[in-house]
Motif scaffolding. Structure first.
Motif, PDB file in Angstrom:
ATOM      1  N   HIS A 106       0.880  -1.253   0.045  1.00 48.07           N
ATOM      2  CA  HIS A 106      -0.028  -0.080   0.002  1.00 48.07           C
ATOM      3  C   HIS A 106       0.798   1.262  -0.046  1.00 48.07           C
ATOM      4  N   ASP A 108       3.638   1.899  -1.411  1.00 47.34           N
ATOM      5  CA  ASP A 108       4.177   2.265  -2.656  1.00 47.34           C
ATOM      6  C   ASP A 108       3.080   2.216  -3.992  1.00 47.34           C
ATOM      7  N   ARG A 109       2.095   1.571  -3.839  1.00 53.42           N
ATOM      8  CA  ARG A 109       1.175   1.316  -4.753  1.00 53.42           C
ATOM      9  C   ARG A 109      -0.369   1.738  -4.666  1.00 53.42           C
ATOM     10  N   THR A 111      -2.300   4.134  -4.791  1.00 48.05           N
ATOM     11  CA  THR A 111      -2.444   5.361  -5.775  1.00 48.05           C
ATOM     12  C   THR A 111      -3.522   5.567  -6.437  1.00 48.05           C
ATOM     13  N   ASN A 192      -0.643   9.144  -3.310  1.00 45.44           N
ATOM     14  CA  ASN A 192      -0.986   7.977  -2.505  1.00 45.44           C
ATOM     15  C   ASN A 192      -2.300   8.378  -1.542  1.00 45.44           C
ATOM     16  N   ARG A 244      -9.714   6.715   3.247  1.00 37.57           N
ATOM     17  CA  ARG A 244      -8.832   7.368   2.073  1.00 37.57           C
ATOM     18  C   ARG A 244      -8.856   8.575   1.914  1.00 37.57           C
TER      19      ARG A 244
END
Length: 670
Positions: A106, A108-109, A111, A192, A244
């Protein structure tokens, strides 16, 4: 002049044709958003958070009716899934250390692609800009040829699957510009979505508010397996908040920054994804929008889930089983089945490790909205946490009889390993030992060592001089494996909003009369109790009926206001109360009351002592209004503010008599 009249007539004919074509492409034209929004706000279903301070985008508060509706939805979800499937339920913390989310990917990715107005710095979500631009293009060109329209829709369906470069090209193609400055947007870049914080006063421990509830279940897998007596397959569930930091919150509860999720993690043998209860849903028909159809015809298919699994459209039985169970849940809470479909993720949308993913999408006035994700996540989640923590995340399959399998016998050159990997040499040897348990797993390493003299294992480069191996037979009584995970993930806020839309309507005779047609299982209040007058004797009966209802866990609304009965019925209709019991002057004589059903507006007369058992039966789906009207006499009432303009309606057969009461004129069976 005649020529002008001819041309005017031609233009009028063209205008009519354009209007007809436009109507063919308009959806939800009967939905009155203004009345809906007014009702939702006025009756305090949903309100902006911190409203008197100006509010914050993406944050909303649920008022009393929505709180009760959400609680009923969650209660039914728990019964439908957790209790019916004997799942193990947990409640994990919202705060999550960085290392956990770094391991899961999460950090790193997790997004979305964002663009900015180069002049004002205002941020926008890139894929939503593309979707809106295509909607605007299609709305402005109702006569566009079908083939061209379908191509635009194909691009729109892939909006969140494009790379930054592809998305930038499309934003330019569709002439997307910043609404304030009118200039082209900046190049898109990943943003992110997690809320970052620090844990503890020192500020050195980085943490995040969890973006999903799943990780708490994954890291507790070993304890959950023990709690289930080591039996596989099994499922764990969790209901809780996710957070989020949405780039551009919009569409009410459909895109918010804090939301309720209900997630299931079903752990299963990756080599056997059958489900013991699959036959119970095998014939359930679902509307399926497969990836080939999304890129091709753009049309859905309706078929039984068993056929979808057989044809390979849905990857396996367990995934299909949960999709069917989700459809049944949606129908049970009162969602319109004609506005539900399952859309398969395109290959560009899915994570590299995923086997198959389907989203349950619900049609609302905002279009098709993803509300429940169904993903076969393979072994990824348990494997990454196992490797990061050096903790085995394994289950065991007991064999009925011993079995011979091919394994690899390894001999390590410890000196070479130590020189190359130093403190990591045990990690490397452990990874090789794990692969050696099954020759099929070790074979790719062996082939690479033979052909290239080196092989990659868990990110480490192994050379041929570090290990020697031979193929051997081994008799085993059990097989250890890392389970696959099949994950249904419910966005309860989106489901709640969709349920509000699906259950909203206006009376045919009066558009000012708004109704929420919640079924009795999820309705915030199961019954309203109203006195015809404010006399102490009548109020005493009202309180007795309400107390008995609430003693049986049937939420009840008592309205003793001085408004007319018709007006009080309308108030109850607006918050979705399915039944209303009215205490009148006859009640004091013969101990009977009237019961009104919200949608048909029919009324029956029954003994007041039978009210609670009847409402209980409605809530637990033990009876229907149609059945009840065959047992109890239908009555009609002429009164002010009542539906039908005061005209009496025929009862269910037989001679009638007119009875005058302080409430009005009743037509009752003789």
């Amino acid at each position: 002049a005649d020529d002008i009249q001819v041309e005017v007539k031609k233009l009028q004919e063209i205008k009519v044709k354009i209007e007809e074509i436009t109507k063919a492409h308009v959806t939800d034209d009967a939905f009155n958003r203004k009345s809906f929004d007014d009702l939702v706000l006025r009756k305090m279903f949903v309100i902006p958070s911190f409203e008197i301070h100006g509010g914050v985008k993406g944050l909303f508060d649920l008022g009393p009716p929505a709180c009760a509706l959400k609680a009923a939805m969650i209660d039914l979800w728990r019964k439908h899934f957790v209790l019916a499937e004997s799942m193990l339920e947990m409640e994990c913390t919202n705060l999550t250390p960085e290392v956990v989310l770094k391991t899961s990917g999460h950090v790193d990715r997790f997004t979305d692609l964002m663009v900015k107005d180069p002049e004002t710095g205002e941020c926008f979500r890139a894929d939503k800009l593309l979707e809106d631009a295509i909607d605007n293009l299609l709305d402005a060109n109702p006569t566009m040829p079908s083939a061209e329209r379908d191509e635009h829709l194909r691009v729109q369906r892939q909006a969140d699957a494009y790379s930054p470069t592809e998305l930038d090209t499309l934003l330019t193609k569709y002439d997307c510009k910043a609404p304030t400055s009118g200039k082209p947007f900046s190049p898109s870049f990943p943003f992110n979505l997690m809320f970052k914080t620090s844990i503890g006063p020192e500020g050195t421990a980085v943490g995040f508010l969890r973006p999903e509830t799943a990780q708490g279940l994954f890291v507790n897998f070993r304890r959950l397996l023990d709690a289930n007596a080591q039996k596989m397959p099994f499922a764990a569930a969790q209901i809780g908040l996710g957070f989020r930091n949405e780039i551009a919150p919009r569409s009410g509860l459909l895109r918010v920054r804090e939301f309720c999720m209900a997630e299931i993690e079903h752990f299963v043998n990756p080599k056997d994804k059958s489900h013991p209860n699959f036959p119970s849903v095998a014939n359930k028909e679902l509307v399926l929008f497969g990836r080939d159809d999304q890129l091709g015809s753009g049309k859905t298919k309706t078929m039984p889930v068993a056929q979808a699994v057989k044809d390979g459209l849905i990857n396996n039985e367990t995934l299909a089983y949960f999709m069917a169970r989700t459809q049944l849940y949606m129908e049970r809470i009162g969602m319109d089945p004609t506005r539900l479909r399952f859309r398969q993720h395109l290959s560009t949308e899915m994570a590299h490790y995923a086997s198959d993913c389907w989203d349950l999408e619900i049609k609302s006035s905002y279009g098709w909205v993803e509300c429940v994700g169904h993903a076969d996540r393979a072994c990824y989640d348990l494997e990454v946490h196992s490797k990061a923590t050096k903790t085995p995340m394994l289950a065991t399959l007991k064999l009925d009889s011993p079995k011979e399998i091919d394994v690899a016998k390894l001999k390590f050159d410890r000196k070479a390993l130590g020189k190359a990997f130093k403190q990591d040499q045990r990690v490397v040897s452990g990874a090789l030992d794990a692969l050696a348990e099954d020759w099929n797993d070790f074979a790719p390493v062996a082939e690479a060592l033979e052909s290239e003299g080196k092989a990659m294992v868990d990110g480490f480069e192994i050379t041929k001089d570090m290990v020697t191996y031979t193929k051997a037979k081994k008799k085993v009584h059990e097989i250890k494996f890392t389970p696959s995970v099949i994950e249904p993930s419910f966005g309860m806020g989106r489901i709640l909003y969709s349920l509000l839309e699906h259950n909203f309507y206006q009376r045919d005779a009066d558009e000012q009369r708004c109704v929420m047609k919640f079924n009795a299982q999820v309705a915030p209040h199961k019954c309203a109790v109203l006195p015809i007058s404010s006399s102490p004797e009548m109020n005493l009966v009202v309180d007795e009926i309400a107390a008995e209802l609430m003693e049986n866990d049937l939420s009840t609304r008592v309205d003793k206001s001085t408004a007319s009965v018709g007006r009080r019925y309308a108030r109850a209709d607006e918050i979705g109360v399915p039944f209303a019991v009215t205490v009148d002057f006859d009640t004091l004589k013969d101990h009977t009351v009237t019961m009104r059903e919200r949608d048909s507006m029919q009324q029956i007369r029954l003994p007041k002592d039978e009210v609670t058992s009847l409402i209980f039966a409605f809530v637990h789906r033990k009876t229907t209004w149609e059945t009840v009207t065959k047992k109890y006499p239908l009555v009609t009432v002429a009164e002010d503010d009542e539906e039908g303009g005061g005209k009496a309606v025929a009862t269910n057969g037989g001679p009638t008599v007119i009875v005058n009461t302080g409430r009005g004129r009743f037509h009752r069976p003789a």
